[in-house]
Design a protein around this motif. Structure first.
Motif, PDB file in Angstrom:
ATOM      1  N   HIS A   1      38.001  37.342  41.310  1.00 48.51           N
ATOM      2  CA  HIS A   1      37.829  37.141  42.756  1.00 48.51           C
ATOM      3  C   HIS A   1      38.591  38.232  43.505  1.00 48.51           C
ATOM      4  O   HIS A   1      39.773  38.073  43.820  1.00 48.51           O
TER       5      HIS A   1
ATOM      6  N   HIS B   1      37.917  41.454  46.651  1.00 49.40           N
ATOM      7  CA  HIS B   1      37.028  42.050  47.654  1.00 49.40           C
ATOM      8  C   HIS B   1      37.392  43.523  47.770  1.00 49.40           C
ATOM      9  O   HIS B   1      38.547  43.861  48.049  1.00 49.40           O
TER      10      HIS B   1
ATOM     11  N   ASP C   1      42.068  36.721  44.857  1.00 49.01           N
ATOM     12  CA  ASP C   1      41.401  36.784  46.164  1.00 49.01           C
ATOM     13  C   ASP C   1      41.935  37.989  46.953  1.00 49.01           C
ATOM     14  O   ASP C   1      42.204  37.903  48.144  1.00 49.01           O
TER      15      ASP C   1
HETATM   16 ZN    ZN Z   1      37.802  35.843  48.599  1.00 46.46          ZN
END
Ligand code: ZN
Ligand code: URP
Ligand code: ZN
Length: 473
Positions: free
Chosen positions: A60, A62, A317
């Motif tokens: 996960h 970005h 994340d």
């Molecule tokens: Zn995320």
């Protein structure tokens, strides 16, 4: 002539199942042998006193994601994967983000172009569906799943991303038919809008009110709703970035009823709290992410979720923005209200040391649990196992060698990401990855990038065995 290109000698080799002292023989980018005294090779790496672990898989992250007008993500594929490699990772999974009205196939092409030739570790993509038209669900998605894009993220919040319940059901149903695993960002968009508007009317616009606008019931309700909708169409789902015990309890409840509901948590929910958002001036913006960090009780609940198997994966994340930057956390609009602060924090390089130190060194997790939560389960969950995520004969030689005793104070100056801060500034950890090897090539060694060009490759994936409903053909 030696049978091996490289031998990693005498380290403690840990897998999700067990830990042994042995040599690792590498040939043609794959693990060719595990054994005592494998002899000599062109390259010998002395790992005595070190841990030899499967390279971290961060499912996960970005990278280079379009983040709205005037906002630029701090990492492209070069800097993001460089930071990942320094943090002991050998594969990351970013998102191909469909813009409203855009073809999903075009989004995939765009992200491949951004990644091409730039990656220091291997990369595999999830799809984000923001516009589930009949064309996208009926044609593009099944074809893309067949091509190796076997997981989809859907959002229950964020303007231009949030799907309605009927749209969620349609995506879930297509995922079931195609065998894709659905990742769900579970927060109730309408509730957040309602609370945000009320806070703004009261003049409560500082970054700390980001947390007030997304309290635990907002996440708990959406988690429960996602589970119920998935149950209606009998599709497995992964609830990502779970921040607290009430949301975790929804997942545990679903699992206890035999539903295929999986869970992920992240470092920010183990070592940060809402209090971090309450810093002087705009400093709290450094910690604005969604869901927000909560309190100590929530941290304890997330640990319990990791310890007891409610959560299968621990991801970063990583969603980096620069702080001192009008295209980052401090956009002109962000200064007017928390609503406009770009959501997300950097963490791909610090994920593994934080979990190792706070988990393994402090006795909350075994070394084998650490490996499962940071590598093996990601590979299994997302259709990459046994090629990835384990130190076994035949697997890709994706390996991180750790100094388990090295003491490091996390600080921005030692990190390699594109952001200008770390939310973990000052955190002292024990244990640090010192060498990262991707498919047999040393990518990071002695604090430096090795090799003359980025060695990472794109990995198409199989369907996840975990995404198969009970009666899937
Ligand atoms: Zn995320
Ligand atoms: O605040 C966060 N987590 N930003 C990244 C996007 C997402 O929802 O994962
Ligand atoms: Zn999310």
């Amino acid at each position: 002539m030696s049978k091996f290109d490289t031998i990693i000698r005498g380290g403690r080799v840990a897998n999700a199942s067990d830990t042994v002292v042995c040599d690792v023989g590498i040939r043609g980018g794959r693990i060719a042998a595990l054994g005592e005294d494998l002899g000599d090779a062109g390259e010998m790496i002395d790992a005595s006193g070190r841990l030899v672990l499967p390279g971290g898989i961060d499912s996960h992250v970005h990278l280079a994601q379009d983040s709205g007008p005037g906002i630029v993500m701090a990492d492209d594929f070069e800097s993001g994967t460089r930071a990942a490699a320094f943090g002991g990772n050998t594969l990351v999974m970013p998102f191909c983000m469909q813009q409203k009205g855009q073809s999903l196939r075009q989004a995939v092409k765009d992200y491949h172009a951004k990644a091409q030739g730039k990656c220091h570790v291997d990369v595999s993509f999830h799809l984000v569906i923001s516009d589930p038209t009949p064309q996208v669900l009926g044609q593009e998605l099944p074809a893309l799943v067949g091509d190796g894009y076997t997981s989809i993220k859907v959002f229950m919040t964020y303007q231009d991303l949030a799907l309605s319940d009927i749209e969620l059901l349609e995506v879930f149903s297509t995922a079931r038919e195609t065998g894709a695993l659905v990742m769900v960002h579970a927060e109730n968009y309408d509730a957040i809008r309602f609370l945000t508007e009320r806070l703004e009317r009261a003049g409560k616009t500082a970054p700390k009110f980001h947390a007030t606008s997304r309290p635990i019931p907002v996440e708990r309700e959406a988690t429960h709703r996602a589970i119920s909708l998935a149950e209606l169409v009998d599709v497995p789902i992964m609830i990502v970035h779970v921040s607290n015990g009430e949301a975790m309890e929804q997942i545990r409840w679903a699992q206890s009823r035999g539903l295929k509901v999986f869970g992920e948590t992240c470092p920010q929910y183990l070592v940060l709290t809402e209090k971090d958002l309450d810093s002087l001036n705009m400093e709290g913006a450094k910690y604005v992410c969604s869901p927000p960090p909560r309190d100590e009780a929530s941290q304890r609940a997330c640990w319990l979720g990791l310890q007891t198997g409610v959560f299968q994966v621990f991801s970063s994340d990583h969603c980096p923005f620069r702080y001192e930057d009008a295209q980052g956390k401090l956009t002109p609009k962000a200064r007017t209200s928390f609503r406009w602060v770009p959501n997300g924090i950097p963490g791909v390089e610090t994920r593994l040391p934080i979990l190792f130190s706070e988990g393994v060194v402090k006795g909350r997790l075994s070394l084998e649990q650490f490996v499962a939560l940071t590598a093996t389960n990601h590979a299994k969950m997302y259709g990459l196992h046994p090629k990835k995520g384990t130190i076994a004969v035949g697997a890709d030689a994706d390996i991180a060698i750790w100094d388990p005793e090295r003491k490091v104070t996390i600080t921005q100056s030692i990190l390699h990401h594109g952001s200008d801060y770390t939310p973990y500034e000052g955190l002292e950890v024990t244990g640090w990855p010192v060498t990262t090897i991707v498919r047999g090539k040393t990518v990071v060694s002695d604090g430096r990038l090795a090799g003359d060009r980025p060695a990472g490759e794109y990995m198409a994936r199989n369907r996840s065995p975990y995404a198969a409903p009970p009666d899937f053909p």
